[in-house]
Structure formats: structure tokens, C-alpha cells
Design an enzyme around this catalytic site. Structure first.
Site, mmCIF file in Angstrom:
data_model
loop_
_atom_site.group_PDB
_atom_site.id
_atom_site.type_symbol
_atom_site.label_atom_id
_atom_site.label_comp_id
_atom_site.label_asym_id
_atom_site.label_seq_id
_atom_site.Cartn_x
_atom_site.Cartn_y
_atom_site.Cartn_z
ATOM 1 N N ASP A 70 46.336 26.838 60.507
ATOM 2 C CA ASP A 70 45.836 26.445 59.186
ATOM 3 C C ASP A 70 46.986 26.073 58.255
ATOM 4 O OD1 ASP A 70 43.935 25.902 57.282
ATOM 5 O OD2 ASP A 70 43.589 27.992 56.731
ATOM 6 N N ILE A 71 47.873 25.216 58.739
ATOM 7 C CA ILE A 71 49.014 24.777 57.939
ATOM 8 C C ILE A 71 48.529 23.663 57.015
ATOM 9 C CG2 ILE A 71 51.331 23.781 57.989
ATOM 10 C CD1 ILE A 71 51.575 25.047 60.826
#
Length: 137
Positions: A70-71
Site C-alpha cells: 500500500d505504497i
């Protein structure tokens, strides 16, 4: 999360085991990168510095066999004009020993807009899918 110690990862101090579960982390007084980019665009030098710091944090996670998954700009917290840290470890997972890929077996949310096409098709995540998200960021 407690054993993960890197200068560009948000530090976890503890967990409150109530419903809902709460995490106690260090405070980022300048907020998230997404809001900062919408209000005042930093210089190219600052963006390069931020990219180097985030790449270092991602490399550290990979070395410890973690996949962030979840960058995104909303998960990058700004601590001062020259320091950012990667946060929000809600989707992070640990690869099994000897495995290069984490395969999602149950129905969970994934960030559709910046997930790699192969991750969406096969529900497989790896360091390569984190690199895709980093590039999208």
C-alpha cells in the site's frame, strides 16, 4: 512491527487491544505527502530526497521479507522539511521463508488504482509489486 527499526519507517510504540484495535505511532506534525502536494508543491531536490528515503525504507522491508502492498502518497508522512517516513502497515504481509511471492487467499481490500496488473490478476504480491507502487507514487 515492533522489531522493524528504520529511520524512514513510522515507528510503532504499542497497540491498544480494544475494539477497534488502535496503534500508537510517532506523530508526523506536517501530515501526509498527499495533502502537502495538493497545497504546496516541493522542489525537485526535496522530491528526490523523499524518493531516496522511501526507496531505502522499501529496501529495508524487502530485506526483512515484508511486502508493504500500500505504497501511496497518503501513507507517506512528513516529519520535517527534509524527512519522510512510510506508514500505514495495515496491508503489509510477511513472505514465507524461501518464498518470493505472497498470494492473497482470502477476500481483502487491495489498492486497485496503483496495484500492478499481475497482482490484480493473480492476487500475488512481491517486491516487484511494491516497486510498481513506488513508481506510481
Amino acid at each position: 512491527m515492533l522489531p522493524l527499526q528504520h529511520p524512514n519507517l513510522v515507528r510503532l510504540y504499542g497497540i491498544v487491544l480494544s475494539i477497534p484495535v488502535k496503534m500508537i505511532t510517532e506523530f508526523a506534525n506536517l501530515g501526509c505527502l498527499r495533502i502537502q502536494l495538493l497545497s504546496c508543491y516541493p522542489s525537485v531536490f526535496t522530491l528526490q530526497l523523499f524518493a531516496q528515503q522511501l526507496a531505502s525504507a522499501c529496501m529495508y522491508l524487502n530485506d526483512k521479507s515484508f511486502i508493504h502492498r500500500d505504497i501511496a502518497a497518503r501513507n507517506i508522512l512528513i516529519f520535517d522539511e527534509n524527512t519522510v517516513k512510510l506508514g500505514d502497515f495495515g496491508l503489509m504481509c510477511k513472505r514465507q521463508e524461501g518464498e518470493l511471492v505472497y498470494t492473497m487467499t482470502d477476500r481483502r481490500r487491495i489498492p486497485l488504482a496503483w496495484s500492478s496488473p499481475d497482482s490484480l490478476a493473480k492476487k500475488e504480491f512481491s517486491e516487484k509489486s511494491d516497486v510498481w507502487m513506488f513508481g506510481t507514487l
